[in-house]
Design a protein around this motif. Structure first.
Motif, PDB file in Angstrom:
ATOM      1  N   ALA A 208       8.453  14.255   1.102  1.00  0.00           N
ATOM      2  CA  ALA A 208       7.805  13.783   0.092  1.00  0.00           C
ATOM      3  C   ALA A 208       7.391  12.419   0.783  1.00  0.00           C
ATOM      4  CB  ALA A 208       8.429  13.729  -1.146  1.00  0.00           C
ATOM      5  N   PRO A 209       8.363  11.382   1.390  1.00  0.00           N
ATOM      6  CA  PRO A 209       8.038  10.057   1.359  1.00  0.00           C
ATOM      7  C   PRO A 209       7.290   9.917   2.654  1.00  0.00           C
ATOM      8  CG  PRO A 209      10.142  10.191   1.660  1.00  0.00           C
ATOM      9  CD  PRO A 209       9.792  11.541   1.223  1.00  0.00           C
TER      10      PRO A 209
ATOM     11  N   ALA B  82       0.989  -1.141   0.017  1.00  0.00           N
ATOM     12  CA  ALA B  82       0.058  -0.223   0.108  1.00  0.00           C
ATOM     13  C   ALA B  82       0.863   1.298   0.028  1.00  0.00           C
ATOM     14  CB  ALA B  82      -0.720   0.026   1.260  1.00  0.00           C
ATOM     15  N   ALA B  83       1.988   1.307   0.844  1.00  0.00           N
ATOM     16  CA  ALA B  83       2.874   2.463   0.837  1.00  0.00           C
ATOM     17  C   ALA B  83       3.292   2.858  -0.628  1.00  0.00           C
ATOM     18  CB  ALA B  83       4.022   2.181   1.780  1.00  0.00           C
ATOM     19  N   LYS B  84       3.625   1.922  -1.534  1.00  0.00           N
ATOM     20  CA  LYS B  84       4.300   2.207  -2.780  1.00  0.00           C
ATOM     21  C   LYS B  84       2.892   2.642  -3.601  1.00  0.00           C
ATOM     22  CE  LYS B  84       8.001  -1.218  -2.761  1.00  0.00           C
ATOM     23  NZ  LYS B  84       8.641  -2.319  -3.521  1.00  0.00           N
ATOM     24  N   ARG B  85       1.758   2.203  -3.535  1.00  0.00           N
ATOM     25  CA  ARG B  85       0.747   2.532  -4.384  1.00  0.00           C
ATOM     26  C   ARG B  85       0.412   3.946  -3.884  1.00  0.00           C
ATOM     27  NH1 ARG B  85      -0.847  -2.605  -4.098  1.00  0.00           N
ATOM     28  NH2 ARG B  85      -2.351  -2.160  -2.041  1.00  0.00           N
ATOM     29  N   ILE B  86       0.116   4.238  -2.628  1.00  0.00           N
ATOM     30  CA  ILE B  86      -0.076   5.419  -2.199  1.00  0.00           C
ATOM     31  C   ILE B  86       0.958   6.587  -2.332  1.00  0.00           C
ATOM     32  CG2 ILE B  86      -0.298   6.726   0.228  1.00  0.00           C
ATOM     33  CD1 ILE B  86      -1.639   4.182   1.262  1.00  0.00           C
ATOM     34  N   ALA B  87       2.224   6.195  -2.604  1.00  0.00           N
ATOM     35  CA  ALA B  87       3.228   7.054  -2.777  1.00  0.00           C
ATOM     36  C   ALA B  87       3.156   7.450  -4.140  1.00  0.00           C
ATOM     37  CB  ALA B  87       4.595   6.394  -2.521  1.00  0.00           C
ATOM     38  N   LEU B  88       2.668   6.611  -5.212  1.00  0.00           N
ATOM     39  CA  LEU B  88       2.601   6.867  -6.593  1.00  0.00           C
ATOM     40  C   LEU B  88       1.298   7.812  -6.834  1.00  0.00           C
ATOM     41  CD1 LEU B  88       3.225   6.143  -9.399  1.00  0.00           C
ATOM     42  CD2 LEU B  88       1.839   4.534  -9.419  1.00  0.00           C
ATOM     43  N   ALA B  89       0.218   7.545  -6.082  1.00  0.00           N
ATOM     44  CA  ALA B  89      -1.174   8.436  -6.293  1.00  0.00           C
ATOM     45  C   ALA B  89      -0.605   9.642  -5.941  1.00  0.00           C
ATOM     46  CB  ALA B  89      -1.990   7.781  -5.358  1.00  0.00           C
ATOM     47  N   VAL B  90       0.068   9.754  -4.647  1.00  0.00           N
ATOM     48  CA  VAL B  90       0.103  11.227  -4.043  1.00  0.00           C
ATOM     49  C   VAL B  90       1.468  12.034  -4.906  1.00  0.00           C
ATOM     50  CG1 VAL B  90      -0.785  10.860  -1.796  1.00  0.00           C
ATOM     51  CG2 VAL B  90       1.875  10.254  -2.311  1.00  0.00           C
ATOM     52  N   GLY B  91       2.010  10.896  -5.475  1.00  0.00           N
ATOM     53  CA  GLY B  91       3.167  11.584  -6.451  1.00  0.00           C
ATOM     54  C   GLY B  91       2.748  12.317  -7.708  1.00  0.00           C
TER      55      GLY B  91
ATOM     56  N   VAL C 119       9.977   8.801  -7.119  1.00  0.00           N
ATOM     57  CA  VAL C 119      11.060   8.084  -6.788  1.00  0.00           C
ATOM     58  C   VAL C 119      11.105   7.325  -5.583  1.00  0.00           C
ATOM     59  CG1 VAL C 119      13.770   8.209  -6.399  1.00  0.00           C
ATOM     60  CG2 VAL C 119      12.626   9.656  -8.076  1.00  0.00           C
ATOM     61  N   GLY C 120      10.381   7.849  -4.479  1.00  0.00           N
ATOM     62  CA  GLY C 120      10.241   7.131  -3.176  1.00  0.00           C
ATOM     63  C   GLY C 120       9.527   6.025  -3.400  1.00  0.00           C
ATOM     64  N   THR C 121       8.690   5.549  -4.106  1.00  0.00           N
ATOM     65  CA  THR C 121       8.161   4.127  -4.419  1.00  0.00           C
ATOM     66  C   THR C 121       8.946   3.121  -4.257  1.00  0.00           C
ATOM     67  OG1 THR C 121       8.087   4.361  -6.922  1.00  0.00           O
ATOM     68  CG2 THR C 121       6.246   5.286  -5.698  1.00  0.00           C
ATOM     69  N   ARG C 122      10.495   3.373  -4.707  1.00  0.00           N
ATOM     70  CA  ARG C 122      11.409   2.194  -4.454  1.00  0.00           C
ATOM     71  C   ARG C 122      11.849   2.134  -3.266  1.00  0.00           C
ATOM     72  NH1 ARG C 122      15.090   4.177  -9.668  1.00  0.00           N
ATOM     73  NH2 ARG C 122      13.491   4.320 -11.416  1.00  0.00           N
TER      74      ARG C 122
END
Length: 352
Positions: A281-282, A113-122, A235-238
């Motif tokens: 950001a993250p 979820a953290a990666k998907r949320i990071a992408l959405a808010v990105g 970038v933080g999704t990684r």
């Protein structure tokens, strides 16, 4: 999700330039008008209360309605500085943006979820880069920057007419007791991360104005925060799932905050804002991802708790910084994120 997040990002990033601009138009102190940009926070608190009931109709439908509500509010804020119209408009924008924030965790919960949320808010942050640039361009041309709010209207209308999808577990979700301890800790972590973010969102342009540049120039330079947020989140999704992510983010944010404090010229302050944005950001995706994955916490409850936390932060932190602006000056007041970040780091380590 994309239409809603683009509209949300653009309007939230408009808060700072809008506050600085309308204060000039009305010839009133900035701190006196900060309530206009706090309606997002008030809407989030309201959404937290009614969220579990509202989400039973489906997170996708909630997002569509929210896009329509935000469109109405944005038009009201854009067309006039009259607070009798702009004020209610800011309430509609706040409630609508809150509804989008409320529905997002329900649609993105689950493993990763953290990666998907990071992408959405990105995506949201990337759209937010355009807001201060649009404000700055209009102000430089001698046109009130508030008209830039209309740029979000076509995207929001597209979101309003898009087909509805349902979130995970919207149709039927088991009722259970909220795990109070972990949920309270998750709430506080989000309060701290969002509080730091909105100190910069609401007051970054005003801090640049205080270095002596014109409002249009300050609004354009304020885009550095949105650029850093977009880059940091995409970038933080990684690495948002790494154990060192919070510590690294806090360190970078504190470094940027110190640069903003010591900066005496627009270039230095802009650099500090950019560095701080990369660190900030993250933080929200990490904290929200941790919240939605708390065992035995339903999607509706996690959405409401996240909404309440964000609303509390958006109401409290910018208001506190605005009060400090009147007491000790905005430059010194911008040190406020540092103690918030230290507490966040402590709580994040405790959670592990």
């Amino acid at each position: 999700m994309a239409f809603a997040q683009i509209g949300l990002g653009f309007l939230v990033s408009s808060f700072g330039p809008y506050l600085a601009g309308i204060a000039v138009e009305l010839d009133r102190p900035r701190g006196e008008l900060v309530w206009l940009t706090m309606m997002f926070g008030a809407g989030l608190v309201l959404a937290a209360v009614i969220g579990p009931a509202v989400l039973r109709s489906g997170a996708g439908l909630v997002m569509r309605i929210a896009c329509g509500v935000i469109t109405t509010g944005a038009v009201a804020m854009a067309v006039t500085p009259d607070l009798r119209i702009a004020g209610p408009g800011s309430v509609l924008v706040g409630v609508g943006c809150a509804a989008i924030a409320l529905a997002t965790p329900s649609l993105l919960r689950g493993p990763g979820a953290a990666k998907r949320i990071a992408l959405a808010v990105g995506v949201s942050s990337a759209a937010g880069v355009l807001a201060p640039l649009a404000f700055g361009a209009l102000e430089t041309a001698g046109i009130a920057g508030r008209w830039a709010l209309l740029a979000a209207v076509p995207v929001l209308l597209a979101g309003a007419v898009h087909r509805t999808v349902r979130g995970v577990g919207d149709a039927a979700e088991a009722r259970g007791r909220v795990p109070v301890g972990p949920a309270s800790l998750g709430w506080l972590r989000i309060v701290l991360s969002v509080g730091c973010e909105f100190c910069f969102v609401v007051w970054g342009v005003a801090r640049l104005v205080d270095t002596g540049v014109a409002l249009g120039t300050a609004s354009a330079l304020g885009a550095s925060f949105g650029i850093g947020m977009a880059a940091g989140r995409l970038v933080g999704t990684r690495f948002v799932d790494r154990s060192w992510a919070v510590g690294a983010a806090v360190a970078v944010t504190m470094a940027g905050t110190v640069i903003v404090y010591f900066g005496q010229d627009p270039a230095t302050v802009t650099a500090g804002i950019a560095v701080a944005s990369l660190g900030i950001a993250p933080l929200y995706p990490i904290m929200l991802g941790s919240l939605v994955n708390i065992p035995d916490l339903t999607s509706r409850h996690s959405a409401s708790i996240g909404s309440l936390a964000s609303g509390t932060a958006i109401l409290a932190a910018p208001a506190a910084l605005g009060w400090l602006d009147g007491q000790i000056g905005l430059r010194e007041a911008f040190l406020l994120p540092i103690p918030l970040l230290l507490v966040l780091l402590l709580l994040a380590r405790r959670a592990r």
